[in-house]
Write a protein that holds these residues in place. Structure first.
Motif, PDB file in Angstrom:
ATOM      1  N   VAL A 177      36.352  -5.229  36.881  1.00 34.66           N
ATOM      2  CA  VAL A 177      37.279  -5.724  35.856  1.00 34.66           C
ATOM      3  C   VAL A 177      38.203  -4.596  35.395  1.00 34.66           C
ATOM      4  O   VAL A 177      39.434  -4.771  35.297  1.00 34.66           O
ATOM      5  N   LEU A 182      42.277  -4.478  35.782  1.00 31.88           N
ATOM      6  CA  LEU A 182      43.088  -4.444  34.565  1.00 31.88           C
ATOM      7  C   LEU A 182      44.009  -3.230  34.519  1.00 31.88           C
ATOM      8  O   LEU A 182      45.076  -3.275  33.897  1.00 31.88           O
ATOM      9  N   THR A 201      39.413 -11.307  38.290  1.00 32.88           N
ATOM     10  CA  THR A 201      40.394 -10.762  37.342  1.00 32.88           C
ATOM     11  C   THR A 201      41.804 -10.858  37.909  1.00 32.88           C
ATOM     12  O   THR A 201      42.755 -11.196  37.187  1.00 32.88           O
ATOM     13  N   ASN A 202      41.965 -10.593  39.199  1.00 33.14           N
ATOM     14  CA  ASN A 202      43.278 -10.717  39.837  1.00 33.14           C
ATOM     15  C   ASN A 202      43.785 -12.161  39.802  1.00 33.14           C
ATOM     16  O   ASN A 202      44.978 -12.399  39.591  1.00 33.14           O
ATOM     17  N   THR A 225      44.948 -12.854  36.205  1.00 34.41           N
ATOM     18  CA  THR A 225      46.149 -12.109  35.797  1.00 34.41           C
ATOM     19  C   THR A 225      47.345 -12.329  36.723  1.00 34.41           C
ATOM     20  O   THR A 225      48.419 -11.774  36.485  1.00 34.41           O
TER      21      THR A 225
END
Length: 356
Positions: free
Chosen positions: A19, A23, A245-246, A249
């Motif tokens: 993560v 980020l 996470t990708n 986002t």
């Protein structure tokens, strides 16, 4: 800590690291490069004037944080053990050629995982080469390869490298005129998260990696040698967490073409990471693991890191590093030489009767 709790800790650490890594891209790092030990060492080498590639010159706080985080937690847990003296020039040479392989592929094993998590299928080819290199290295480990024993050293010897990271941090913050920061708008060196964000991320990952012994090479090596999966689970956890996470986002793009800071040449992606996997098995750990060990007082790892710095400098000074345009002729020669040199080192340091 029992085996079950140890596995759980490694998986949780891997998830958090994944993560954090993803980020960092949101906060300003280059795409699919939340963390890349090879790229960040290259950038730092450029900032110190060791190479003149203006697009990749920046003292990366993540590297500083990794070493300091590892050092602090090792001191707290009494695991800071000054040691070294195991085949220093051989380790330097291995570090040098591992970096040549990384800059052919455009990433270390850590970034390879993050590139896959971002949808870059070129990195899957790199992973296959990486595993192939580890298999070759394991062949020699099974036949008695060794870089000989380490020795206890004075504490001052092992304190120099962590102290140097504090000096680098001061140079980053004060930005004196003799430190070079990238002048190329849009170049990888111009893309970075805020210093405190990057430093904080490095500190957290350094602490987690030190406590769990996380290592990209070690995860696959241990599965092959001992059928031990705990480090591999950390490897997978980073991949899964960064992937999710990708997706959240909007930094996931599946395919081979137009991937950020990558080459599409399958052969040289494979051979670049084969070089990395082979060299790192002989060294006993990936570039991330070398930084963590250096923070724990291992000067053998410091010598390896100096080899990585030298490899980064030579690669850019002699047009050996790949770019989005593809691998260079000099880079191909460098990788071939690297494989030969690593093979010679493996044979020379393996018990002759077991090779027969």
């Amino acid at each position: 800590m029992n085996l079950k709790n140890e596995k759980t800790a490694i998986i949780l650490a891997g998830l958090l690291i994944g993560v954090i890594s993803a980020l960092l891209v949101v906060f300003g790092n280059p795409a699919n490069m939340g963390f890349c030990i090879a790229c960040f060492i290259r950038d730092t080498a450029g900032a110190l004037g060791l190479h003149q590639a203006a697009a990749v010159q920046y003292i990366r706080p993540e590297i500083i944080g990794l070493v300091i985080g590892s050092c602090v937690i090792a001191l707290v847990t009494k695991e800071f053990i000054p040691r070294g003296g195991s085949s220093p020039m051989t380790r330097f040479a291995l570090g040098f050629f591992v970096m040549i392989g990384c800059l052919m592929f455009l990433g270390c094993p850590y970034r390879m995982v993050l590139r896959i998590a971002g949808g870059d299928m070129n990195a899957v080819i790199g992973l296959i080469g990486f595993i192939a290199g580890i298999l070759v290295g394991v062949f020699f480990l099974n036949r008695g390869f060794t870089l000989k024993r380490t020795y206890s050293l004075p504490k001052i010897e092992s304190a120099i490298f962590p102290t140097a990271q504090i000096v680098l941090l001061i140079l980053l913050i004060t930005a004196p005129v003799f430190i070079l920061f990238t002048a190329v708008d849009g170049g990888p060196g111009a893309k970075h998260a805020a210093i405190l964000v990057s430093l904080g991320a490095g500190l957290i990952v350094g602490i987690l990696a030190q406590r769990t012994r996380l290592c990209m090479v070690g995860g696959i090596r241990d599965v092959i040698l001992f059928r031990e999966w705990k480090l591999f689970f950390g490897f997978v956890a980073i991949l899964v967490a960064a992937f999710i996470t990708n997706l959240i986002t909007g930094h996931f793009s599946l395919g081979f073409i137009d991937q950020p800071i990558a080459i599409t040449d399958g052969l040289w992606n494979f051979l670049g990471m084969l070089t990395v996997g082979f060299g790192c098995v002989l060294l006993g750990g990936c570039p991330l693991r070398q930084l963590i060990l250096a923070g724990e007082g291992n000067t053998d790892s410091v010598i390896t890191i100096l080899g990585l710095f030298a490899g980064a400098a030579i690669a850019h000074n002699f047009a050996m590093a790949s770019s989005s345009k593809g691998p260079t002729f000099n880079g191909k020669i460098g990788v071939i030489i690297g494989i030969i040199v690593i093979l010679i080192i493996a044979v020379a340091n393996t018990k002759k009767e077991k090779l027969a």
